[in-house]
Design a protein around this motif. Structure first.
Motif, mmCIF file in Angstrom:
data_model
loop_
_atom_site.group_PDB
_atom_site.id
_atom_site.type_symbol
_atom_site.label_atom_id
_atom_site.label_comp_id
_atom_site.label_asym_id
_atom_site.label_seq_id
_atom_site.Cartn_x
_atom_site.Cartn_y
_atom_site.Cartn_z
ATOM 1 N N ALA A 30 0.855 -1.189 0.000
ATOM 2 C CA ALA A 30 0.000 0.000 0.000
ATOM 3 C C ALA A 30 0.886 1.232 0.000
ATOM 4 C CB ALA A 30 -0.928 0.012 1.210
ATOM 5 N N ILE A 31 0.521 2.151 -0.867
ATOM 6 C CA ILE A 31 1.249 3.413 -1.009
ATOM 7 C C ILE A 31 0.392 4.536 -0.454
ATOM 8 C CG2 ILE A 31 1.943 5.167 -2.729
ATOM 9 C CD1 ILE A 31 2.793 2.835 -4.538
ATOM 10 N N LYS A 32 1.039 5.433 0.299
ATOM 11 C CA LYS A 32 0.397 6.714 0.618
ATOM 12 C C LYS A 32 1.028 7.737 -0.298
ATOM 13 C CE LYS A 32 1.078 9.707 4.072
ATOM 14 N NZ LYS A 32 1.181 10.227 5.436
ATOM 15 N N PHE A 39 -3.136 3.677 -2.100
ATOM 16 C CA PHE A 39 -3.298 2.809 -3.267
ATOM 17 C C PHE A 39 -2.677 1.458 -2.944
ATOM 18 C CE2 PHE A 39 -3.018 7.184 -4.658
ATOM 19 C CZ PHE A 39 -4.127 7.304 -5.475
ATOM 20 N N GLY A 40 -3.394 0.397 -3.268
ATOM 21 C CA GLY A 40 -2.916 -0.930 -2.934
ATOM 22 C C GLY A 40 -2.575 -1.763 -4.145
ATOM 23 N N GLY A 41 -1.833 -2.831 -3.876
ATOM 24 C CA GLY A 41 -1.482 -3.791 -4.917
ATOM 25 C C GLY A 41 -1.110 -5.117 -4.299
ATOM 26 N N ALA A 55 3.804 -6.954 -5.768
ATOM 27 C CA ALA A 55 2.753 -6.152 -5.145
ATOM 28 C C ALA A 55 3.029 -4.654 -5.288
ATOM 29 C CB ALA A 55 2.632 -6.519 -3.671
ATOM 30 N N GLU A 56 4.288 -4.280 -5.148
ATOM 31 C CA GLU A 56 4.647 -2.864 -5.239
ATOM 32 C C GLU A 56 4.311 -2.309 -6.616
ATOM 33 O OE1 GLU A 56 6.460 -5.434 -4.235
ATOM 34 O OE2 GLU A 56 7.990 -4.843 -2.770
ATOM 35 N N ILE A 93 10.094 2.274 -7.029
ATOM 36 C CA ILE A 93 9.715 3.194 -5.950
ATOM 37 C C ILE A 93 10.522 4.492 -6.077
ATOM 38 C CG2 ILE A 93 9.744 3.546 -3.441
ATOM 39 C CD1 ILE A 93 9.322 0.420 -3.227
ATOM 40 N N ALA A 94 11.793 4.367 -6.430
ATOM 41 C CA ALA A 94 12.653 5.545 -6.561
ATOM 42 C C ALA A 94 12.161 6.486 -7.662
ATOM 43 C CB ALA A 94 14.092 5.110 -6.843
ATOM 44 N N GLU A 95 11.541 5.929 -8.687
ATOM 45 C CA GLU A 95 11.035 6.756 -9.790
ATOM 46 C C GLU A 95 9.989 7.756 -9.289
ATOM 47 O OE1 GLU A 95 12.177 6.465 -12.899
ATOM 48 O OE2 GLU A 95 10.792 7.839 -13.910
ATOM 49 N N PHE A 96 9.232 7.369 -8.280
ATOM 50 C CA PHE A 96 8.127 8.208 -7.804
ATOM 51 C C PHE A 96 8.296 8.636 -6.342
ATOM 52 C CE2 PHE A 96 6.550 5.297 -11.092
ATOM 53 C CZ PHE A 96 6.232 6.235 -12.056
ATOM 54 N N GLY A 97 9.435 8.314 -5.760
ATOM 55 C CA GLY A 97 9.700 8.689 -4.379
ATOM 56 C C GLY A 97 10.903 9.609 -4.295
#
Ligand SMILES: [Zn+2]
Length: 133
Positions: A30-32, A39-41, A55-56, A93-97
């Motif tokens: 789950a992403i905040k 958002f979940g996966g 899942a990520e 994750i790094a692309e959007f974090g």
């Protein structure tokens, strides 16, 4: 703390729907987002193993499909003491974090360990690498 509880519950619910008939290793994420939405996966395996997705990746796809592009936190849950994103997912994750994006690892009992993205991926491949080429 409240946010981590919501992230955990969302990730756990996604994990329940994971499609993992081959490994039987179900994972939820789950992403905040930076706007505070969740958002979940879940992982989705395939008989042709490389076709499966983590899942990520599912949670990131839901984030992007909703028009958001910034991960504030992500929580991953599985039936293990310290589930961490694979290398491929750390790069996603790094692309959007940011280096300070929080990555939470949870077991099924809700025990959570927290890392920063830079702890898990200290030498990220980013756009600077291309622009300086
Ligand atoms: Zn992965």
């Amino acid at each position: 703390m409240k946010d981590k509880t919501l992230l955990f519950q969302s990730a756990l619910q996604c994990r329940n729907n994971a499609y993992a008939p081959y490994s039987e290793f179900k994972v939820g994420a789950a992403i905040k987002s930076s706007c505070g939405k969740i958002f979940g996966g879940c992982n989705v395996e395939n008989i042709s193993y490389p076709c499966g997705t983590c899942a990520e990746a599912g949670a990131i796809s839901a984030l992007i499909a909703d028009g958001e592009t910034a991960i504030a936190e992500i929580l991953i849950v599985a039936d293990t003491a310290n589930i961490l994103p694979c290398g491929n997912c750390l790069q996603k994750i790094a692309e959007f974090g940011t280096p300070d994006t929080l990555v939470h690892s949870a077991d099924l009992n809700g025990n959570i360990k927290t890392y920063t993205l830079k702890q898990l991926l200290p030498n990220v491949f980013d756009a600077k690498e291309i622009k300086n080429a």
